[in-house]
Enzyme design. Sequence first.
Site, PDB file in Angstrom:
ATOM      1  N   MET A   1     -27.357  22.141   3.131  1.00 33.88           N
ATOM      2  CA  MET A   1     -27.262  23.539   3.146  1.00 33.88           C
ATOM      3  C   MET A   1     -28.608  24.220   3.316  1.00 33.88           C
ATOM      4  O   MET A   1     -28.562  25.235   4.119  1.00 33.88           O
ATOM      5  CB  MET A   1     -26.696  24.036   1.940  1.00 33.88           C
ATOM      6  CG  MET A   1     -26.014  25.479   1.878  1.00 33.88           C
ATOM      7  SD  MET A   1     -24.703  25.879   3.126  1.00 33.88           S
ATOM      8  CE  MET A   1     -25.076  27.266   3.847  1.00 33.88           C
TER       9      MET A   1
ATOM     10  N   GLY B   1     -25.105  31.122  -3.886  1.00 30.15           N
ATOM     11  CA  GLY B   1     -23.712  30.635  -3.450  1.00 30.15           C
ATOM     12  C   GLY B   1     -23.474  29.500  -4.133  1.00 30.15           C
ATOM     13  O   GLY B   1     -22.505  28.632  -4.009  1.00 30.15           O
TER      14      GLY B   1
ATOM     15  N   ASN C   1     -17.734  31.673  -1.968  1.00 28.14           N
ATOM     16  CA  ASN C   1     -17.977  31.366  -0.820  1.00 28.14           C
ATOM     17  C   ASN C   1     -18.601  32.471   0.039  1.00 28.14           C
ATOM     18  O   ASN C   1     -17.925  33.675   0.116  1.00 28.14           O
ATOM     19  CB  ASN C   1     -16.154  30.831  -0.243  1.00 28.14           C
ATOM     20  CG  ASN C   1     -16.550  30.330   1.098  1.00 28.14           C
ATOM     21  OD1 ASN C   1     -16.750  30.723   2.027  1.00 28.14           O
ATOM     22  ND2 ASN C   1     -15.849  29.240   1.191  1.00 28.14           N
TER      23      ASN C   1
ATOM     24  N   HIS D   1     -12.559  18.807  -0.178  1.00 29.11           N
ATOM     25  CA  HIS D   1     -14.002  18.811   0.241  1.00 29.11           C
ATOM     26  C   HIS D   1     -14.544  17.429   0.223  1.00 29.11           C
ATOM     27  O   HIS D   1     -13.649  16.621  -0.131  1.00 29.11           O
ATOM     28  CB  HIS D   1     -14.710  19.407  -1.167  1.00 29.11           C
ATOM     29  CG  HIS D   1     -14.777  21.314  -1.153  1.00 29.11           C
ATOM     30  ND1 HIS D   1     -13.680  21.947  -1.544  1.00 29.11           N
ATOM     31  CD2 HIS D   1     -15.533  22.122  -0.390  1.00 29.11           C
ATOM     32  CE1 HIS D   1     -13.842  23.339  -1.305  1.00 29.11           C
ATOM     33  NE2 HIS D   1     -15.061  23.444  -0.552  1.00 29.11           N
ATOM     34  N   HIS D   2     -15.730  17.191   0.442  1.00 32.00           N
ATOM     35  CA  HIS D   2     -16.501  15.905   0.685  1.00 32.00           C
ATOM     36  C   HIS D   2     -16.695  15.423  -0.581  1.00 32.00           C
ATOM     37  O   HIS D   2     -16.586  15.922  -1.760  1.00 32.00           O
ATOM     38  CB  HIS D   2     -17.739  16.166   1.273  1.00 32.00           C
ATOM     39  CG  HIS D   2     -18.686  17.209   0.295  1.00 32.00           C
ATOM     40  ND1 HIS D   2     -19.454  16.891  -0.510  1.00 32.00           N
ATOM     41  CD2 HIS D   2     -18.742  18.462   0.931  1.00 32.00           C
ATOM     42  CE1 HIS D   2     -20.126  18.025  -1.000  1.00 32.00           C
ATOM     43  NE2 HIS D   2     -19.737  19.107  -0.205  1.00 32.00           N
TER      44      HIS D   2
ATOM     45  N   LYS E   1     -19.010  16.673  -3.824  1.00 35.44           N
ATOM     46  CA  LYS E   1     -18.975  17.845  -4.435  1.00 35.44           C
ATOM     47  C   LYS E   1     -18.636  17.290  -5.973  1.00 35.44           C
ATOM     48  O   LYS E   1     -17.743  16.687  -6.127  1.00 35.44           O
ATOM     49  CB  LYS E   1     -17.841  18.510  -3.821  1.00 35.44           C
ATOM     50  CG  LYS E   1     -17.503  19.906  -4.481  1.00 35.44           C
ATOM     51  CD  LYS E   1     -16.757  20.844  -3.675  1.00 35.44           C
ATOM     52  CE  LYS E   1     -16.461  22.429  -4.289  1.00 35.44           C
ATOM     53  NZ  LYS E   1     -18.025  23.307  -4.694  1.00 35.44           N
TER      54      LYS E   1
END
Length: 268
Positions: free
Chosen positions: A15, A99, A125, A156-157, A160
Amino acid sequence: MSATRIGVVGAGGRMGRMLIEATLKDDRLVLGAAFDVPGSPALGKTAGELVGLPCDVVVTDDVAAGLKNIDCLIDFTRPQGTLVHLELCRKAGVGMVIGTTGFEADGKAVIAEAAKDIPVVFAPNMAVGVNVAFKLLETAARILNQGYDIEIVEAHHRLKVDAPSGTALRMGEVVASALGRDLEECAVYGREGVTGERDPSTIGFATVRGGDIVGDHTVMFCGIGERVEITHKASSRMPYALGSLRAARFMAGHKSGLFDMQDVLGLR
């Protein structure tokens, strides 16, 4: 108006790199600082090296010192670290876009208190599309308020660490509020065994974790003979980065206050 100076926490992460890239490609913004944790392989490198673009800002672990070079700090890390950065921003008079997800109630209270002194955009988000979905959910819930069972599914991946996602929980809050319910009282997180007949007043959550899924969210309004689904799927992290930068530009006109992306996008 002069360019907004951006600082990015977690510069070496996925990110963080996306935020750096998006900042460097936006002529309304300037990358003023890039930070990462002690021991990170990104330390000592330039932000430009991390993303393959021209930029001589060196990644450092000294957030306090770097704040003098920025107007806004963007943080997508972990709750404990984010709160440390928040206090530093508060002392330095620097705005913050948060975030990070997974905050408990006391952490959210700390954020609200800090926002009395500095501008803070705090949202589960940052993607524009997701925030449009929040608005659609509010409308759908008010119309489909009788005879529809509500289920929220998120994926999600594998990396997470919190579940359900902050976005899924926010979707539940939006729906519950529109229906005049308290999510803490009506949420059901997963089902197993003989559960009995479904309570129509509940809002169900299901979580998927696997692979490199960036983020999928679906809210189902399940009636008799029909089902309405509102879905958002992210295929990359760039929407989160672009939304965060939009939030940073929004903060330029505020000296303090707690905002979310609904405020940034004028959806209130």
